[in-house]
Every structure is written in C-alpha cells, then in structure tokens.
Motif scaffolding. Structure first.
Motif, PDB file in Angstrom:
ATOM      1  N   ARG A  65      -7.078  -1.509   1.832  1.00 25.97           N
ATOM      2  CA  ARG A  65      -7.000   0.189   1.504  1.00 25.97           C
ATOM      3  C   ARG A  65      -6.559  -0.245  -0.430  1.00 25.97           C
ATOM      4  NH1 ARG A  65      -4.144  -0.279   7.276  1.00 25.97           N
ATOM      5  NH2 ARG A  65      -5.413   0.862   8.455  1.00 25.97           N
TER       6      ARG A  65
ATOM      7  N   TYR B 115       0.610  -1.028  -0.085  1.00 30.10           N
ATOM      8  CA  TYR B 115       0.179  -0.284   0.326  1.00 30.10           C
ATOM      9  C   TYR B 115       1.142   1.386  -0.042  1.00 30.10           C
ATOM     10  CZ  TYR B 115      -3.725   3.406   1.498  1.00 30.10           C
ATOM     11  OH  TYR B 115      -3.980   4.501   1.553  1.00 30.10           O
TER      12      TYR B 115
ATOM     13  N   LEU C 105     -10.127   4.048   1.139  1.00 26.47           N
ATOM     14  CA  LEU C 105     -10.713   3.459   1.748  1.00 26.47           C
ATOM     15  C   LEU C 105     -11.832   4.077   2.554  1.00 26.47           C
ATOM     16  CD1 LEU C 105     -11.913   1.120   1.761  1.00 26.47           C
ATOM     17  CD2 LEU C 105     -10.695  -0.169   3.527  1.00 26.47           C
ATOM     18  N   GLU C 106     -10.755   4.816   3.982  1.00 21.58           N
ATOM     19  CA  GLU C 106     -11.217   5.099   4.245  1.00 21.58           C
ATOM     20  C   GLU C 106     -12.804   6.248   4.312  1.00 21.58           C
ATOM     21  OE1 GLU C 106      -8.316   3.018   6.400  1.00 21.58           O
ATOM     22  OE2 GLU C 106      -7.939   5.029   4.228  1.00 21.58           O
TER      23      GLU C 106
END
Length: 321
Positions: free
Chosen positions: A182, A129, A211-212
């Motif tokens: 993510r 990531y 993602l958040e």
C-alpha cells in the motif's frame, strides 16, 4: 490525534521550532538595519541597474518559495506521523476523512520526502504506511538479509513459491507485506520534481489513489469490458427472421438491385454513352478468359546439352580440366 502521541520521539519538532525562530529573528532584525542605514545618510555607490535588481528579486523570491515549501512539508510530516486518527483503524479500509487528509497532505511531497515520513514513523515505532496504526516489525535476530517466500504458485511458470532476499531494515519498515504494498503504491504516484518547479496544470500527485481504490477501479474497468463483450455476442446472435415484421423487411431487401432502370439513363448521360456523337472513335472492348490447356498436351522437359554437367551459368558452360 491521540493523546498518547503528543510527545513525539522524533527530532523534527525541535528542528522545525528552531527554523521558525530563526526566520522570525531575521525578519525582526531587518528593519533595524534599514534604520541604521537611513541615519548614516545616502549611499555613496551609484544606483543599481534595474535589470540586475529584477533578476536578484526573482532569485530571492524563488529561494523564499523553496524555504516555505520545505517548511510546509516538514509540518505535514509532523502531522502524518500521528495518523490515523483512531488506534483501531483498518489500513485496508480507512475512514474517508483520514484518506482525504492523507492524500491532500502528500500533494507537495517528492519520493524523498515520502521516505522521510516512513523513517519518522518508524522512529515512533509505527508502520511506515501513513494510514496504519499498528507497530512495525522488529527482528532481533542477527544477520543483514532475510529470505522471504511468496504465495503458492508465485514461482517461475506458476509453480512453487517465489523466493526473495531482502535487507532486514526493509522488512522492519512495515507491519506486513500488505502495508508495504500500500505504501509503495502511493510512492510511485508522487512527482519527482519539487513543487516549485511543477507546472500549474501538472496533475501528478494531485489525484492520488490508495491501493484498494486502484484495484476497485481496475475491477470496474474489467466489468465494463466484459459487459461490452457480452453485448457484442448477443448482437452476433440476432437473426432477421425472429423479429416482428422481419418477413416484410427480408422481402424488401431481396427486391433491391444495383441495376436500377430509372437512373440508368441519367448515368449514361453523365458518362456520355447516350449521345452518339460522343461515342465517335470509341472501340468496343470485350475481355474474355483464355481457354485452359488440357494437361495431356503439356510436354515434359527434355535434357539439353550440358545439363548433365550442371548446365550453364549466365550462358557460360564450365569446362572440365
């Protein structure tokens, strides 16, 4: 970028430098060939067809655009390998500058280019990531596959725990399952088509969400839906008698009637009923419901000849043999 990541283990810098040096050498050599041709004299072949020349230039520009895009993607992979800017950054809440630069750098990427970025970060020992500074998992045990267990209640029907069999190299790409989620959330938002084939108004890949950020937007949408339901319920509980001046409004509504004498004459004129000459030939029709027949006058069904043998089939009575 941190100073400790200046010397990358990946082979991309040398490949990028070689590609850049080759393109520069080709550009330097092209004027010399033109000069040599001019010294030899005019070409003996006839002039080329302008239409063929336009087609050749179109394809040449397209190929050059592909090469420039690939070089740009290669440069951005080298840049994203060193992300994030701080070794203590939190992948769940990255800095706005890192998040903005990360999403902007991924605009020309395809899913395959994103996979190359993950692989290059793993070569450097980092989590796949791009906004995670931690190291990826390292499993020294033997075996090709690993068994992973989900959270409690993730099994069929909400009971037990979900079990998955995953290749070991897939687990070693990330530092945790959260970072894997993510990274894959970003991957599914990238466009499959290369950037030189996309339309100018194609928004895929331009409005990437972390993602958040996606979860926060979903929660806001649910909150708005709950607010609408709450307001709807409150409107359903309103009553006319509880508001100021409602008694007057209720009396006014009770006085309303569809039989308005002031306009009945105009309506009759419009239909032609007020003029006797227009009523010639009309018949007054009265619709009246029939009287219900009492149940005591209803006769019970009686047996007919042949009913004991099954009756007839469309008028034909089967004969016994």
């Amino acid at each position: 970028m941190s100073a400790s990541r200046s010397n990358l283990k990946t082979s991309l810098p040398s490949a990028h430098a070689a590609s850049t040096q080759m393109s520069q050498n080709m550009r330097r050599a092209s004027p010399k060939r033109n000069v040599s041709r001019q010294q030899k004299g005019p070409p003996t072949k006839p002039d080329a067809d302008p239409r063929h020349l336009a087609i050749a230039l179109h394809h040449a520009h397209r190929i050059q655009a592909q090469k420039d895009t690939e070089s740009l993607i290669l440069s951005r992979i080298l840049e994203l390998v060193t992300f994030p800017s701080s070794p203590s950054a939190d992948p769940a809440s990255p800095s706005p500058e890192d998040a903005r630069a990360f999403k902007s750098a991924l605009i020309p990427f395809q899913p395959a280019d994103y996979d190359n970025l993950i692989q290059e970060r793993n070569i450097e020992g980092l989590c796949g990531y791009g906004l995670c500074p931690r190291e990826h998992r390292k499993d020294d045990s033997r075996g090709t596959y690993r068994i992973t267990w989900g959270a409690k209640g993730s099994g069929p029907g909400g009971r037990g725990r979900e079990m998955n069999i995953v290749p070991r190299e897939k687990l070693e790409m990330w530092c945790s399952d959260e970072c894997a989620e993510r990274a894959l959330y970003i991957r599914v938002q990238l466009a499959e088509e290369p950037v030189w084939e996309r339309r100018a108004d194609d928004a895929r890949g331009k409005n990437l969400l972390l993602l958040e950020e996606g979860r926060a937007r979903t929660q806001r949408g649910k909150g708005k839906a709950a607010t609408v339901e709450k307001v709807t319920g409150q409107l359903g509980n309103l009553h006319m008698t509880g508001t100021p001046g409602s008694s007057d409004l209720t009396s006014d509504m009770s006085n309303l009637s569809v039989h308005d004498g002031s306009h009945s004459h105009e309506l009759a004129l419009e239909r032609g009923d007020a003029n006797p000459a227009l009523r010639a030939g009309r018949v007054d029709v009265q619709i009246q419901e029939n009287d219900n027949i009492p149940y005591e006058h209803v006769a019970a069904p009686e047996m007919r000849p042949g009913d004991d043998k099954g009756g007839s089939i469309e008028g034909y009575v089967p004969q016994e043999f």
